[in-house]
Motif scaffolding. Structure first.
Motif, PDB file in Angstrom:
ATOM      1  N   SER A 131    -108.980  25.938  -9.281  1.00 34.90           N
ATOM      2  CA  SER A 131    -108.697  25.628 -11.348  1.00 34.90           C
ATOM      3  C   SER A 131    -107.543  25.389 -12.015  1.00 34.90           C
ATOM      4  CB  SER A 131    -109.710  26.679 -11.827  1.00 34.90           C
ATOM      5  OG  SER A 131    -109.033  28.395 -11.518  1.00 34.90           O
ATOM      6  N   CYS A 132    -106.730  25.609 -11.097  1.00 32.51           N
ATOM      7  CA  CYS A 132    -105.044  25.416 -11.063  1.00 32.51           C
ATOM      8  C   CYS A 132    -104.701  23.993 -11.322  1.00 32.51           C
ATOM      9  CB  CYS A 132    -104.545  26.508 -11.240  1.00 32.51           C
ATOM     10  SG  CYS A 132    -104.395  28.017 -11.084  1.00 32.51           S
ATOM     11  N   LEU A 133    -105.375  23.695  -9.782  1.00 32.34           N
ATOM     12  CA  LEU A 133    -104.584  22.329 -10.018  1.00 32.34           C
ATOM     13  C   LEU A 133    -105.239  21.392 -10.098  1.00 32.34           C
ATOM     14  CD1 LEU A 133    -103.805  23.236  -6.250  1.00 32.34           C
ATOM     15  CD2 LEU A 133    -102.908  24.096  -7.367  1.00 32.34           C
ATOM     16  N   LYS A 134    -103.906  20.329 -10.589  1.00 33.19           N
ATOM     17  CA  LYS A 134    -104.784  18.806 -11.083  1.00 33.19           C
ATOM     18  C   LYS A 134    -104.205  17.707 -10.553  1.00 33.19           C
ATOM     19  CE  LYS A 134    -106.873  21.157 -14.260  1.00 33.19           C
ATOM     20  NZ  LYS A 134    -108.122  21.633 -14.863  1.00 33.19           N
ATOM     21  N   ASP A 135    -104.358  16.576 -10.451  1.00 35.98           N
ATOM     22  CA  ASP A 135    -103.725  15.679  -9.534  1.00 35.98           C
ATOM     23  C   ASP A 135    -103.361  15.429  -8.967  1.00 35.98           C
ATOM     24  OD1 ASP A 135    -103.822  14.421 -12.712  1.00 35.98           O
ATOM     25  OD2 ASP A 135    -102.585  15.093 -13.095  1.00 35.98           O
ATOM     26  N   ASP A 136    -101.706  15.269  -8.654  1.00 32.81           N
ATOM     27  CA  ASP A 136    -101.707  15.170  -7.323  1.00 32.81           C
ATOM     28  C   ASP A 136    -101.817  16.428  -6.419  1.00 32.81           C
ATOM     29  OD1 ASP A 136    -100.638  12.576  -7.503  1.00 32.81           O
ATOM     30  OD2 ASP A 136     -98.769  13.533  -7.890  1.00 32.81           O
ATOM     31  N   ALA A 137    -100.891  17.737  -6.934  1.00 31.26           N
ATOM     32  CA  ALA A 137    -101.211  19.052  -6.364  1.00 31.26           C
ATOM     33  C   ALA A 137    -102.237  19.023  -5.822  1.00 31.26           C
ATOM     34  CB  ALA A 137    -101.067  19.937  -7.425  1.00 31.26           C
ATOM     35  N   LEU A 138    -103.702  18.741  -6.231  1.00 29.60           N
ATOM     36  CA  LEU A 138    -104.820  18.780  -6.493  1.00 29.60           C
ATOM     37  C   LEU A 138    -105.603  18.116  -5.065  1.00 29.60           C
ATOM     38  CD1 LEU A 138    -107.488  20.664  -6.675  1.00 29.60           C
ATOM     39  CD2 LEU A 138    -108.347  18.804  -8.479  1.00 29.60           C
ATOM     40  N   ARG A 139    -105.085  17.041  -5.024  1.00 29.29           N
ATOM     41  CA  ARG A 139    -105.325  16.513  -4.108  1.00 29.29           C
ATOM     42  C   ARG A 139    -105.143  16.569  -2.510  1.00 29.29           C
ATOM     43  NH1 ARG A 139    -105.147  11.768  -8.184  1.00 29.29           N
ATOM     44  NH2 ARG A 139    -102.707  11.885  -8.198  1.00 29.29           N
ATOM     45  N   ILE A 140    -103.796  17.666  -2.659  1.00 25.65           N
ATOM     46  CA  ILE A 140    -103.113  17.537  -0.743  1.00 25.65           C
ATOM     47  C   ILE A 140    -104.389  18.712  -0.886  1.00 25.65           C
ATOM     48  CG2 ILE A 140    -101.658  19.541   0.188  1.00 25.65           C
ATOM     49  CD1 ILE A 140     -99.157  18.851  -2.502  1.00 25.65           C
ATOM     50  N   ILE A 141    -105.267  19.786  -1.592  1.00 23.95           N
ATOM     51  CA  ILE A 141    -106.253  20.480  -0.786  1.00 23.95           C
ATOM     52  C   ILE A 141    -107.491  20.403  -0.974  1.00 23.95           C
ATOM     53  CG2 ILE A 141    -104.739  22.994  -0.959  1.00 23.95           C
ATOM     54  CD1 ILE A 141    -106.658  23.907  -3.204  1.00 23.95           C
ATOM     55  N   ASN A 142    -108.054  18.787  -1.541  1.00 24.47           N
ATOM     56  CA  ASN A 142    -108.949  18.555  -1.797  1.00 24.47           C
ATOM     57  C   ASN A 142    -109.723  18.600  -0.675  1.00 24.47           C
ATOM     58  OD1 ASN A 142    -109.742  18.551  -4.359  1.00 24.47           O
ATOM     59  ND2 ASN A 142    -109.472  16.687  -4.705  1.00 24.47           N
ATOM     60  N   SER A 143    -109.197  17.856   0.542  1.00 24.44           N
ATOM     61  CA  SER A 143    -110.232  17.712   1.828  1.00 24.44           C
ATOM     62  C   SER A 143    -110.885  18.777   2.551  1.00 24.44           C
ATOM     63  CB  SER A 143    -109.556  16.783   2.179  1.00 24.44           C
ATOM     64  OG  SER A 143    -107.994  17.526   3.344  1.00 24.44           O
ATOM     65  N   LEU A 144    -110.335  20.656   1.997  1.00 23.34           N
ATOM     66  CA  LEU A 144    -109.717  21.386   2.683  1.00 23.34           C
ATOM     67  C   LEU A 144    -111.693  22.453   1.973  1.00 23.34           C
ATOM     68  CD1 LEU A 144    -107.047  23.253   2.875  1.00 23.34           C
ATOM     69  CD2 LEU A 144    -107.935  22.651   4.486  1.00 23.34           C
ATOM     70  N   GLU A 145    -112.673  22.566   3.067  1.00 20.52           N
ATOM     71  CA  GLU A 145    -114.090  23.528   2.409  1.00 20.52           C
ATOM     72  C   GLU A 145    -112.817  24.528   1.702  1.00 20.52           C
ATOM     73  OE1 GLU A 145    -116.914  23.796   5.332  1.00 20.52           O
ATOM     74  OE2 GLU A 145    -116.761  20.791   5.248  1.00 20.52           O
ATOM     75  N   ILE A 146    -113.991  25.773   0.502  1.00 17.10           N
ATOM     76  CA  ILE A 146    -113.937  26.951   0.726  1.00 17.10           C
ATOM     77  C   ILE A 146    -114.042  27.641   1.318  1.00 17.10           C
ATOM     78  CG2 ILE A 146    -114.054  28.569  -1.372  1.00 17.10           C
ATOM     79  CD1 ILE A 146    -114.374  25.893  -3.206  1.00 17.10           C
ATOM     80  N   ALA A 169    -110.285  31.311   5.244  1.00 13.81           N
ATOM     81  CA  ALA A 169    -109.241  30.749   6.498  1.00 13.81           C
ATOM     82  C   ALA A 169    -108.229  29.801   5.707  1.00 13.81           C
ATOM     83  CB  ALA A 169    -109.862  30.580   7.586  1.00 13.81           C
ATOM     84  N   ASN A 170    -109.510  29.262   5.317  1.00 20.54           N
ATOM     85  CA  ASN A 170    -108.545  27.649   4.308  1.00 20.54           C
ATOM     86  C   ASN A 170    -108.068  27.760   3.305  1.00 20.54           C
ATOM     87  OD1 ASN A 170    -109.842  25.668   6.092  1.00 20.54           O
ATOM     88  ND2 ASN A 170    -111.111  25.284   5.816  1.00 20.54           N
ATOM     89  N   TYR A 171    -108.361  29.094   2.302  1.00 25.80           N
ATOM     90  CA  TYR A 171    -107.256  29.643   1.754  1.00 25.80           C
ATOM     91  C   TYR A 171    -105.700  29.353   2.348  1.00 25.80           C
ATOM     92  CZ  TYR A 171    -104.386  32.679  -2.186  1.00 25.80           C
ATOM     93  OH  TYR A 171    -103.597  32.622  -2.943  1.00 25.80           O
ATOM     94  N   ASP A 172    -105.642  30.188   3.222  1.00 24.39           N
ATOM     95  CA  ASP A 172    -103.915  30.340   3.633  1.00 24.39           C
ATOM     96  C   ASP A 172    -104.071  29.204   3.877  1.00 24.39           C
ATOM     97  OD1 ASP A 172    -104.175  33.618   3.230  1.00 24.39           O
ATOM     98  OD2 ASP A 172    -104.958  33.763   5.105  1.00 24.39           O
ATOM     99  N   VAL A 173    -104.344  28.033   4.264  1.00 25.59           N
ATOM    100  CA  VAL A 173    -103.833  27.220   4.923  1.00 25.59           C
ATOM    101  C   VAL A 173    -103.165  25.830   3.370  1.00 25.59           C
ATOM    102  CG1 VAL A 173    -104.662  24.386   5.384  1.00 25.59           C
ATOM    103  CG2 VAL A 173    -105.379  26.660   6.222  1.00 25.59           C
ATOM    104  N   ALA A 174    -104.554  25.873   2.662  1.00 19.92           N
ATOM    105  CA  ALA A 174    -104.407  25.268   0.965  1.00 19.92           C
ATOM    106  C   ALA A 174    -102.957  25.640   0.687  1.00 19.92           C
ATOM    107  CB  ALA A 174    -105.147  25.933   0.313  1.00 19.92           C
ATOM    108  N   ILE A 175    -101.945  27.340   0.649  1.00 26.89           N
ATOM    109  CA  ILE A 175    -101.328  28.077   0.317  1.00 26.89           C
ATOM    110  C   ILE A 175    -100.119  27.388   0.837  1.00 26.89           C
ATOM    111  CG2 ILE A 175    -100.140  29.887   0.024  1.00 26.89           C
ATOM    112  CD1 ILE A 175    -101.299  29.943  -2.466  1.00 26.89           C
ATOM    113  N   GLU A 176    -100.358  27.443   1.892  1.00 24.60           N
ATOM    114  CA  GLU A 176     -99.193  27.166   3.217  1.00 24.60           C
ATOM    115  C   GLU A 176     -99.365  25.254   3.061  1.00 24.60           C
ATOM    116  OE1 GLU A 176     -96.151  27.094   5.442  1.00 24.60           O
ATOM    117  OE2 GLU A 176     -97.430  28.593   5.329  1.00 24.60           O
ATOM    118  N   LEU A 177     -99.856  24.446   2.566  1.00 19.47           N
ATOM    119  CA  LEU A 177    -100.206  23.462   2.533  1.00 19.47           C
ATOM    120  C   LEU A 177     -99.143  22.345   1.323  1.00 19.47           C
ATOM    121  CD1 LEU A 177    -103.416  21.969   3.634  1.00 19.47           C
ATOM    122  CD2 LEU A 177    -100.862  21.236   4.807  1.00 19.47           C
ATOM    123  N   LEU A 178     -99.321  23.748  -0.532  1.00 18.68           N
ATOM    124  CA  LEU A 178     -98.862  23.384  -0.724  1.00 18.68           C
ATOM    125  C   LEU A 178     -97.535  23.997  -0.761  1.00 18.68           C
ATOM    126  CD1 LEU A 178    -101.399  25.028  -3.925  1.00 18.68           C
ATOM    127  CD2 LEU A 178    -100.645  23.210  -3.913  1.00 18.68           C
TER     128      LEU A 178
END
Length: 336
Positions: A166-181, A184-193
């Protein structure tokens, strides 16, 4: 020929068994995932049957050349019926299976949407920052997000993932868009950002660049001066957070910012600091803030005077019109 007929019979029995399995799935006795796997396998049987049936028909043509004409027509009709029967049965069970899988997808989507809506309804409302992918905004964003969500022990990782999205928009959101909620993927999303935006070298360079490229002021204006101070302090504090020794940069930073000031403010600063060998940055910023307050006060007084004069003119105009109207009425009455 006998072997071909046996192979054909095996394929026909596989289609029949698959049809029975589809019926069991519809009754809820079998797993939908297994149905999808079997369906992929069954789709390959059509080519196998077609090859075998074609070979049987070719062999019978050769055999029938020695037979009476009536027998030949009978055999051809038999093989045509065999092919037609298989086709009807095959496509019937395939269609039935695909209908069930599509229905299952629709039900799952509805369940996910309902769960998602219910999930959000139960989450506490937080005033979260937005992040679109600007390197300069990363530190401010993540420090606030970290304190409100990431380090919040009352939230599980799936809840944190929803908040993060809900916080991410545009380019930032696209980085984690491919991850299912998922947890385990929360930690992956934080690391990607962090890999993308927590690049210390790039962040330092961008903040220094911003300070050098502050918009110069062409005239006295409390609005523009306030904006310049705020932009400078934002980058200055970010450099502090990144561990840069900005506490030793007073002379350099004062020079960079002072040449961005309008001429009048520059002269006032030079007058103020003429007896100070090494002025301090905090003192410099304080002087600029006081100048802002002064300009705001002067602008307020000028605005009040302007309003007073405007009101006086309006009042005089109304009075004048009233006097004219009174004279007109008096003149009219005298004629009567």
């Amino acid at each position: 020929m006998e072997q071909l007929v046996k192979k054909r019979a095996v394929i026909k029995s596989q289609v029949t068994r698959f049809g029975s399995f589809v019926d069991e799935v519809q009754l809820g006795n079998k797993n939908i995932a297994e149905l999808k796997t079997r369906l992929k396998r069954l789709e390959k049987l059509w080519d196998e049957f077609d090859n075998i049936q074609t070979e049987i028909e070719e062999n019978e043509k050769v055999t029938n050349q020695c037979c009476q004409p009536g027998w030949q027509r009978c055999d051809e009709q038999s093989q045509s019926t065999e092919r037609e029967t298989f086709e009807n049965k095959y496509f019937e069970v395939i269609s039935h299976a695909e209908e069930i899988t599509e229905l299952n997808k629709s039900v799952n989507k509805t369940t996910i949407v309902d769960t998602y809506s219910q999930f959000w309804a139960n989450l506490p409302s937080l005033n979260l920052p937005q992040f679109k992918g600007s390197y300069e905004e990363w530190l401010r964003f993540f420090e606030l997000y970290k304190s409100l969500v990431h380090d919040n022990a009352r939230l599980n990782k799936i809840q944190k993932f929803y908040y993060l999205q809900s916080c991410l928009k545009d380019d930032a959101l696209r980085i984690i868009n491919s991850l299912e909620i998922s947890e385990a993927n929360y930690d992956v999303a934080i690391e990607l950002l962090r890999e993308r935006y927590a690049n210390k070298k790039v962040l330092i360079r961008n903040h220094v660049k911003n300070i050098f490229e502050l918009q110069p002021l062409t005239r006295e204006s409390h609005v523009n001066l306030r904006k310049l101070i705020d932009n400078f302090l934002k980058d200055f504090r970010s450099l502090q957070t990144l561990g840069e020794p900005v506490q030793h940069w007073d002379t350099l930073l004062i020079h960079i910012v002072s040449i961005k000031l309008d001429k009048q403010t520059q002269r006032e600063w030079e007058t103020h600091s003429k007896n100070i060998t090494t002025p301090k940055l905090d003192k410099f910023v304080k002087v600029l803030k006081e100048k802002c307050q002064l300009l705001e006060s002067l602008d307020g007084k000028l605005a009040n005077k302007f309003n007073e004069r405007t009101n006086e003119k309006v009042s005089m105009h109304i009075t004048s019109n009233n006097e004219k109207n009174s004279l007109f009425v008096l003149h009219f009455l005298q004629k009567q």
